[in-house]
Design an enzyme around this catalytic site. Structure first.
Site, PDB file in Angstrom:
ATOM      1  CG  HIS A 133       7.348 -10.007  -1.892  1.00 46.15           C
ATOM      2  ND1 HIS A 133       7.089  -9.887  -3.304  1.00 46.15           N
ATOM      3  CD2 HIS A 133       8.573  -9.497  -1.913  1.00 46.15           C
ATOM      4  CE1 HIS A 133       8.302  -9.994  -4.107  1.00 46.15           C
ATOM      5  NE2 HIS A 133       9.046  -9.623  -3.201  1.00 46.15           N
ATOM      6  N   GLY A 172       3.678  15.339  -1.576  1.00 44.24           N
ATOM      7  CA  GLY A 172       4.654  16.441  -1.044  1.00 44.24           C
ATOM      8  C   GLY A 172       5.894  16.100  -0.206  1.00 44.24           C
ATOM      9  N   PRO A 215      -1.128  14.830  -8.572  1.00 44.25           N
ATOM     10  CG  PRO A 215      -0.596  13.604  -6.781  1.00 44.25           C
ATOM     11  CD  PRO A 215      -1.683  13.843  -7.761  1.00 44.25           C
TER      12      PRO A 215
END
Ligand code: ADP
Ligand code: MG
Length: 571
Positions: free
Chosen positions: A217, A400, A553
């Site tokens: 890749h 987020g 998070p």
């Protein structure tokens, strides 16, 4: 360089379209990729193989009798989405279960794994085989943790032949793993590849040098070395692989090997033959017999200048399957037995899929699920900036946004499903898929799997109760752990989810709402405590040490959503 394209964004899709148009007798275009043009016998296991595009003939070029039943096609070098995998399986599976075969890469593991979760909830037996032949990517004792390169060819060829000759799912899975355990590859690159429409290659190798142990890749080699003659290159590849030759005379191996010399894109066939000439000599010197060697392009990497050598250490069973006939667009050998192969009758399309029958009770439960997901959407939107800021400390800053997009997509899909009369189970299954599709990223796939597994606890006919809610939450956490493979202490959402699950089991008596609220408090404390540890998994791993002092998070967003769920249910 890719010279011919219409638009970079459409390149992968257009290539699939043209491939199918050129092989209508073998391939059908289905949503998410390709499947066989012919109907397979009822009860025959399906082999669905895939990964990103940019590797042709892998993977769509290997669909046909004796090899694959379908191939989801991702974008260039990126995993197909779980929905694409799911859709191709729905078009390829015919009552015998399915093997999902793909190279061992984090993105593929996640997206194929999520599709597997959904398929299993629908009663389809799914087995996962990750090809891991690249010896440059890990130590011999961790063979199954290595990444997959040209070993895709023999592993899928052998598994496909087993299925064609009557293997059931257990047997096909066993043979596929056996083939993977017997396969070793090693590669070199002389220059990097360029994505369609991009200005320049993903990396360069200095003139006169070669990258040793490259990926497919655009991952450069693990080290650079002086580029020698064809014979020196052949020796380097061969000698590296032979360090992992099994003992002769053991486990049925006696010096017979399948050999694949694979060009990655711009190495010419004549160059490959020059290299192979030397390899043939080395094989003979070592007393090895090459069994139907293959020299050509099998697993490419766009226009990468490079090559790889693969050896499969055969026993009698593997050799027979390696030699069996196969008929696919890019790989044909021998004559297929003359059996009737009727054309496929239909193509399954999610857009036309019917919502299963539901009861009024379950539809009422679905309405509550919609409002929970709307609450999740609100909480994620409110905390989007803060979660992004935390992810930026040691990750890529998109947590987020991922949570905001994912929860919004899930709420929308759930609303649409409920409006069409879906019950609780179907509503959650569709919401889970939408979350993963809308969010992208690791946490999106994990939340998608969590909702999907939670949905499996409900039914479309029964009225949900508080026990179902608690079981659904636990099933969701199990799915996150199964799919993500994280353990407590890795600094992921699992650090909040595991204490949450334990606290919930302790707190639950009869009412889910208050118990979840209590457990969410425990999860929040645990999430805050992740500030003390170093990230070891996911994208944050690279910058792990920087994460000390900042909570994870994903752990924080998990505790926030569970707090919202508890509050919602207690209302
Ligand atoms: P990405 O890492 O792909 O950018 P996000 O930023 O949306 O995805 O999510 C990051 C969060 O995902 C991390 O904070 C962590 O909680 C969670 N995560 C990452 N990898 C894993 C894993 N293998 N298992 C469980 N959670 C994980
Ligand atoms: Mg991130």
């Amino acid at each position: 360089m890719t010279y011919l394209l219409n638009s970079p964004d459409d390149f992968a899709d257009e290539a699939v379209h043209g491939l199918v148009a050129s092989h209508p007798e073998l391939l059908a275009e289905v949503p998410g990729g390709v499947a066989r043009a012919t109907q397979t016998p009822q009860g025959q296991p399906a082999l669905v193989i895939g990964g990103g595009s940019g590797h042709y003939p892998a993977f769509a070029g290997w669909v046909g009798p004796g090899m694959g039943h379908g191939a989801p096609c991702g974008n260039i070098f990126s995993s197909p989405s779980a929905s694409e995998v799911y859709s191709v399986v729905r078009n390829a599976e015919n009552g015998g279960g399915v093997i999902l075969g793909f190279g061992n890469y984090a993105g593929d593991v996640l997206h194929f794994g999520l599709a597997a979760e959904k398929l299993r909830h629908e009663g389809i037996d799914v087995r996962i085989v990750t090809v891991s032949d690249d010896i440059a990517s890990n130590e011999p004792e961790n063979h199954r943790d290595r990444r997959g390169v040209a070993g895709d060819l023999p592993v899928f060829k052998i598994a496909g032949a087993a299925i064609e000759t009557g293997a059931d799912l257990d047997e096909a899975e066993r043979v596929a793993w056996k083939a993977n355990d017997a396969t070793r590859s090693f590669g070199l690159a002389f220059d990097g590849c360029t994505l369609p429409g991009a200005e320049g290659p993903l990396f360069h190798v200095e003139k006169g040098q070669m990258g040793v142990g490259l990926g497919i890749h655009g991952e450069p080699g693990v080290r650079d070395d002086r580029l020698g003659t064809a014979a020196e290159v052949a020796d380097l590849l061969f000698d590296q692989l032979m360090t992992e030759e099994p003992e002769r005379g053991e486990h049925g191996y006696d010096g017979r090997v399948a050999v694949i010399l694979n060009g990655l894109g711009t190495v010419k066939y004549e160059e490959l033959f020059v290299v192979y000439g030397r390899i043939a000599q080395r094989l003979e010197e070592k007393g090895l017999t090459a069994v139907r060697p293959e020299v050509g392009e099998f697993v490419t990497s766009l226009d990468m200048a490079g090559l790889s050598l693969t050896l499969v250490f055969l026993d009698e069973e593997l050799e027979k399957l390696w030699m069996a006939p196969v008929e696919t667009p890019a790989y044909r050998r021998g004559a297929m037995p003359d059996v009737e192969r009727p054309a496929r009758k239909s193509i399954w399309d999610a857009a036309e899929a019917e919502i299963p029958q539901s009861s009024e009770d379950s539809r009422a439960c679905a309405q509550r699920i919609v409002s929970v997901l709307e609450t999740f959407q609100t909480v994620c939107a409110e905390n989007e900036a803060e979660l992004g800021r935390l992810d930026a400390v040691a990750g890529d800053g998109d947590h987020g946004q991922g949570m905001a997009f994912g929860s919004r997509g899930a709420a929308q899909a759930a609303r649409a499903a409920a409006e069409q009369g879906a019950g609780a189970r179907t509503t959650l299954l569709l919401a889970g898929q939408a979350w993963a599709d809308s969010a992208g990223g690791t946490s999106g796939a994990l939340w998608g799997a969590a909702l999907t597994s939670a949905g499996g606890v409900f039914s479309d006919t029964d009225k949900g109760n508080d026990h179902n809610v608690v079981d659904a939450v636990s099933a969701g956490i199990d799915a996150i752990m199964r799919l993500g493979g994280a353990k407590p202490g890795d600094k992921t959402m699992v650090d909040a989810a595991v204490p949450f699950r334990d606290a919930l089991a302790d707190a639950f008596g009869a009412e889910a709402g208050p118990a979840i609220t209590t457990a969410a408090g425990v999860a929040r404390d645990a999430a805050d405590k992740t500030a003390d540890i170093t990230a070891r998994l996911g994208r944050a791993r690279v910058l792990g040490d920087k994460s000390v002092g900042t909570p994870d998070p994903g752990a924080l967003s998990f505790s926030m959503l569970m707090a919202a769920l508890g509050e919602h249910l207690s209302r």
